[in-house]
Write an enzyme that holds these catalytic residues in place. Structure first.
Site, PDB file in Angstrom:
ATOM      1  N   GLU A  98     -16.839 -19.970  38.375  1.00 27.92           N
ATOM      2  CA  GLU A  98     -17.669 -20.068  39.586  1.00 27.92           C
ATOM      3  C   GLU A  98     -17.693 -18.690  40.216  1.00 27.92           C
ATOM      4  O   GLU A  98     -16.642 -18.169  40.616  1.00 27.92           O
ATOM      5  CB  GLU A  98     -17.098 -21.085  40.583  1.00 27.92           C
ATOM      6  CG  GLU A  98     -17.298 -22.518  40.158  1.00 27.92           C
ATOM      7  CD  GLU A  98     -16.940 -23.523  41.263  1.00 27.92           C
ATOM      8  OE1 GLU A  98     -17.098 -23.205  42.451  1.00 27.92           O
ATOM      9  OE2 GLU A  98     -16.492 -24.620  40.893  1.00 27.92           O
ATOM     10  N   GLN A 121     -24.526 -21.680  41.583  1.00 31.30           N
ATOM     11  CA  GLN A 121     -24.840 -22.582  40.502  1.00 31.30           C
ATOM     12  C   GLN A 121     -26.201 -22.203  39.928  1.00 31.30           C
ATOM     13  O   GLN A 121     -26.638 -21.071  40.149  1.00 31.30           O
ATOM     14  CB  GLN A 121     -24.788 -24.017  41.024  1.00 31.30           C
ATOM     15  CG  GLN A 121     -23.372 -24.371  41.544  1.00 31.30           C
ATOM     16  CD  GLN A 121     -23.146 -25.850  41.841  1.00 31.30           C
ATOM     17  OE1 GLN A 121     -23.976 -26.684  41.544  1.00 31.30           O
ATOM     18  NE2 GLN A 121     -22.006 -26.178  42.455  1.00 31.30           N
ATOM     19  N   GLU A 167     -23.822 -28.949  39.219  1.00 22.74           N
ATOM     20  CA  GLU A 167     -22.922 -29.971  39.760  1.00 22.74           C
ATOM     21  C   GLU A 167     -23.769 -31.095  40.348  1.00 22.74           C
ATOM     22  O   GLU A 167     -24.889 -30.867  40.825  1.00 22.74           O
ATOM     23  CB  GLU A 167     -22.049 -29.337  40.864  1.00 22.74           C
ATOM     24  CG  GLU A 167     -21.113 -30.328  41.537  1.00 22.74           C
ATOM     25  CD  GLU A 167     -20.039 -29.654  42.398  1.00 22.74           C
ATOM     26  OE1 GLU A 167     -20.034 -28.412  42.520  1.00 22.74           O
ATOM     27  OE2 GLU A 167     -19.207 -30.392  42.953  1.00 22.74           O
ATOM     28  N   ASN A 179     -10.817 -29.371  38.472  1.00 24.43           N
ATOM     29  CA  ASN A 179     -11.485 -28.339  39.262  1.00 24.43           C
ATOM     30  C   ASN A 179     -10.675 -28.000  40.500  1.00 24.43           C
ATOM     31  O   ASN A 179     -10.259 -28.904  41.238  1.00 24.43           O
ATOM     32  CB  ASN A 179     -12.869 -28.843  39.719  1.00 24.43           C
ATOM     33  CG  ASN A 179     -13.596 -27.833  40.593  1.00 24.43           C
ATOM     34  OD1 ASN A 179     -14.016 -26.785  40.110  1.00 24.43           O
ATOM     35  ND2 ASN A 179     -13.737 -28.138  41.876  1.00 24.43           N
ATOM     36  N   GLU A 180     -10.440 -26.725  40.723  1.00 25.08           N
ATOM     37  CA  GLU A 180      -9.803 -26.215  41.957  1.00 25.08           C
ATOM     38  C   GLU A 180      -8.684 -27.127  42.452  1.00 25.08           C
ATOM     39  O   GLU A 180      -8.672 -27.544  43.614  1.00 25.08           O
ATOM     40  CB  GLU A 180     -10.859 -26.007  43.054  1.00 25.08           C
ATOM     41  CG  GLU A 180     -11.865 -24.951  42.687  1.00 25.08           C
ATOM     42  CD  GLU A 180     -12.794 -24.514  43.828  1.00 25.08           C
ATOM     43  OE1 GLU A 180     -12.850 -25.193  44.862  1.00 25.08           O
ATOM     44  OE2 GLU A 180     -13.465 -23.478  43.656  1.00 25.08           O
ATOM     45  N   ASN A 217     -16.210 -29.764  42.902  1.00 22.72           N
ATOM     46  CA  ASN A 217     -15.436 -30.711  43.710  1.00 22.72           C
ATOM     47  C   ASN A 217     -15.812 -32.154  43.373  1.00 22.72           C
ATOM     48  O   ASN A 217     -14.981 -33.059  43.450  1.00 22.72           O
ATOM     49  CB  ASN A 217     -15.670 -30.453  45.201  1.00 22.72           C
ATOM     50  CG  ASN A 217     -15.145 -29.089  45.637  1.00 22.72           C
ATOM     51  OD1 ASN A 217     -14.319 -28.487  44.954  1.00 22.72           O
ATOM     52  ND2 ASN A 217     -15.630 -28.592  46.771  1.00 22.72           N
ATOM     53  N   TYR A 234     -16.385 -16.310  45.465  1.00 21.13           N
ATOM     54  CA  TYR A 234     -17.656 -16.172  46.186  1.00 21.13           C
ATOM     55  C   TYR A 234     -17.471 -15.101  47.256  1.00 21.13           C
ATOM     56  O   TYR A 234     -16.391 -15.014  47.862  1.00 21.13           O
ATOM     57  CB  TYR A 234     -18.029 -17.481  46.877  1.00 21.13           C
ATOM     58  CG  TYR A 234     -18.268 -18.646  45.943  1.00 21.13           C
ATOM     59  CD1 TYR A 234     -19.499 -18.820  45.321  1.00 21.13           C
ATOM     60  CD2 TYR A 234     -17.259 -19.580  45.691  1.00 21.13           C
ATOM     61  CE1 TYR A 234     -19.727 -19.901  44.468  1.00 21.13           C
ATOM     62  CE2 TYR A 234     -17.479 -20.653  44.842  1.00 21.13           C
ATOM     63  CZ  TYR A 234     -18.718 -20.817  44.231  1.00 21.13           C
ATOM     64  OH  TYR A 234     -18.925 -21.874  43.398  1.00 21.13           O
TER      65      TYR A 234
HETATM   66  O1  AHR Z   1     -19.972 -24.448  43.744  1.00 21.49           O
HETATM   67  C1  AHR Z   1     -19.741 -25.148  44.917  1.00 21.49           C
HETATM   68  C2  AHR Z   1     -18.294 -25.596  45.067  1.00 21.49           C
HETATM   69  O2  AHR Z   1     -17.470 -24.472  45.232  1.00 21.49           O
HETATM   70  C3  AHR Z   1     -17.685 -26.305  43.893  1.00 21.49           C
HETATM   71  O3  AHR Z   1     -17.949 -27.658  43.901  1.00 21.49           O
HETATM   72  C4  AHR Z   1     -16.218 -26.066  44.072  1.00 21.49           C
HETATM   73  O4  AHR Z   1     -15.531 -26.033  42.859  1.00 21.49           O
HETATM   74  C5  AHR Z   1     -16.156 -24.741  44.827  1.00 21.49           C
HETATM   75  O5  AHR Z   1     -15.327 -24.821  45.924  1.00 21.49           O
END
Ligand code: AHR
Length: 499
Positions: A292, A352, A27, A172-173, A72, A244
């Site tokens: 992710e 990432q 990113e 995204n999200e 993001n 995560y």
């Molecule tokens: O990977 C970091 C961030 O985590 C990304 O930009 C977003 O999509 C997620 O909230």
């Protein structure tokens, strides 16, 4: 000492593994691009400014696909800013990460980098501040042969051949209030449907990924997937999942049990896809893109300070989690969970790849090194290709703060193309080793030909630039015929079996 049993049979197969589960993510955030993959003047940089010490490490991970440019970031991004002569590209405020984006690296440069790294690009379009029109234009720019405004502009900008990007994320999200242009599930479903439809009209060979929930903890999780899929099911091929985990309260047993949640998350999203399929009387399956996933929590406080001291900076050291040994175990468990759900999870992007919550770290004008989490990913990517087998595991279970009946051993098994079998196994017990009895049924006479272990007595041990090999896998003696395989306490194991 504990005992466990695992039964594998050639005929009991989950699915062929899609190699794209070993994908990753870059990113425009922190030092992922600037001073990460790209640093003109670095001793290892090529004429385009790409660091080859980093590319060499990426190649070791054998990453088939890289999601780009966000995250993001993408929800405020104008893709047109990232093409054409560099000196004319605008500098913009990136509201997602409160930094300044120079656009020095853009679409052409990234496609070139991906080629050098041996990866395909998975490109995300902005459905936050922008619309289906911008989305279909970038498909035309990237994939149309020539003879139209956007494709001829690509040629004028130096790329005669199309980039042929096959996989596209529809935003995204979009469920997250932190997202620029966040939407309700219905609003998003409508926009995603129109964007995907038009993008596929431009190039009918592409696949699209709709945004699922940004975490299983979102209040809207479930309802979001159902409502948005109801609007866009026919034009999308995958639904994204983002997840995560962290260990902020230093409860390692609970942390290592987190993949119970991931497994539930995956199975629930798959069920919702199938519910919408049923409701629509559709013949098509929508599969899953875990685009992710990782451990993310170490850097949170440090980032809050940075935002205060260096607002709108460029290439700030954001989200630079330093991963320890227990994080590598969880990453191994997450890979095992993906392999066990290989019938539905077709894409995975470790989030990432470089510097930003990443397996690869760099120092500015200095070295590049592998964090602890690099190793399970490298081994799974190398040896986890083929057919995912159904593992029948019998072992002790335990309870933690958030999870009950957590198996002490979690494992996945892969029938590799050369007819060998690779078992990936984690022993979650922090004190005791486990004797694993493997019953290989119809496989006949297989022998353990290698056994690699990742273990460290200190769960918090890390790799650094000066000490990059503190936590690495090492080979141990292979179990003899008929003898159980020893899984040391708190360990990630890769066991290869062949005739
Ligand atoms: O990977 C970091 C961030 O985590 C990304 O930009 C977003 O999509 C997620 O909230």
């Amino acid at each position: 000492m504990k005992n466990a049993k695992m039964i594998l049979d050639k005929d009991y197969q989950i699915s062929k593994i899609d190699k794209r589960i070993y994908g990753s993510f870059i990113e425009h955030l922190g030092r992922a691009v600037y001073t990460g993959i790209y640093e003109p003047g670095h001793p290892t940089a090529d004429k385009l400014g790409f660091r080859h010490d980093v590319i060499d490490l990426v190649k070791k991970l054998n990453v088939p696909i890289v999601r780009y440019p966000g995250g993001n970031f993408v929800s405020g991004f104008n893709w047109e800013d990232s093409i054409g002569p560099r000196e004319l590209r605008p500098k913009r405020l990136d509201l997602a990460w409160k930094t300044t984006e120079t656009n020095e690296v853009g679409l052409h440069e990234f496609c070139q980098w991906a080629k050098e790294a041996g990866s395909e690009v998975m490109y995300a379009v902005n459905l936050g501040t922008r619309n289906p029109d911008a989305a279909r234009n970038v498909v035309e720019y990237a994939n149309h042969k020539g003879g139209t405004y956007w494709s001829d502009l690509r040629i004028k900008n130096g790329a005669k051949d199309p980039f042929n990007i096959k996989l596209w994320c529809l935003g995204n999200e979009m469920d997250g209030p932190w997202q620029m242009g966040a939407k309700t599930a219905y609003e998003y479903g409508r926009v995603a449907n129109e964007a995907a439809k038009m993008m596929k009209w431009v190039d009918d060979s592409i696949e699209t990924v709709a945004c699922g929930s940004s975490s299983s903890t979102m209040k809207t999780f479930g309802e979001w997937e159902y409502t948005m899929l109801n609007e866009c099911y026919d034009n999308v091929d995958y639904v994204s999942l983002h997840r995560y985990y962290g260990n902020p309260h230093n409860d390692t047993n609970d942390f290592l049990a987190s993949t119970m949640d991931l497994d539930d998350f995956i199975k629930t999203v798959a069920s919702i896809c199938d519910t919408v399929k049923g409701k629509k009387h559709s013949k098509k399956n929508v599969n899953l893109s875990l685009d992710e996933w990782n451990v993310w929590y170490h850097s949170n406080q440090q980032d809050q300070k940075l935002y205060k001291t260096e607002p709108w900076g460029n290439a700030l050291p954001l989200l630079e989690d330093i991963y320890n040994f227990e994080d590598a175990l969880l990453v191994g468990l997450m890979l095992i969970t993906m392999l066990k759900n290989a019938d539905r999870v077709k894409i995975g992007c470790l989030a990432q790849l470089v510097n930003v919550i990443a397996p690869i770290m760099t120092s500015k004008m200095g070295g590049a090194w592998a964090q602890t989490i690099f190793y399970p990913v490298m081994q799974a990517s190398a040896m986890g290709r083929g057919i995912s087998l159904m593992p029948r595991i019998t072992c002790d279970k335990f309870d933690t703060k958030h999870y009950s009946d957590v198996p002490v051993v979690d494992a996945a098994a892969v029938l590799n193309d050369d007819d060998s079998v690779t078992v990936f196994a984690v022993n979650r017990d922090l004190q005791e080793e486990v004797m694993l009895n493997l019953d290989l049924r119809a496989f006949g006479d297989m022998k353990v030909v290698s056994h690699s272990v990742m273990h460290h007595d200190d769960m918090k041990a890390i790799n650094t630039e000066n000490n990059p090999c503190e936590v690495v896998p090492f080979d141990v003696a292979c179990a003899k015929d008929g003898e159980p395989i020893v899984l040391p306490a708190a360990s990630w194991n890769v066991i290869r079996l062949a005739k």
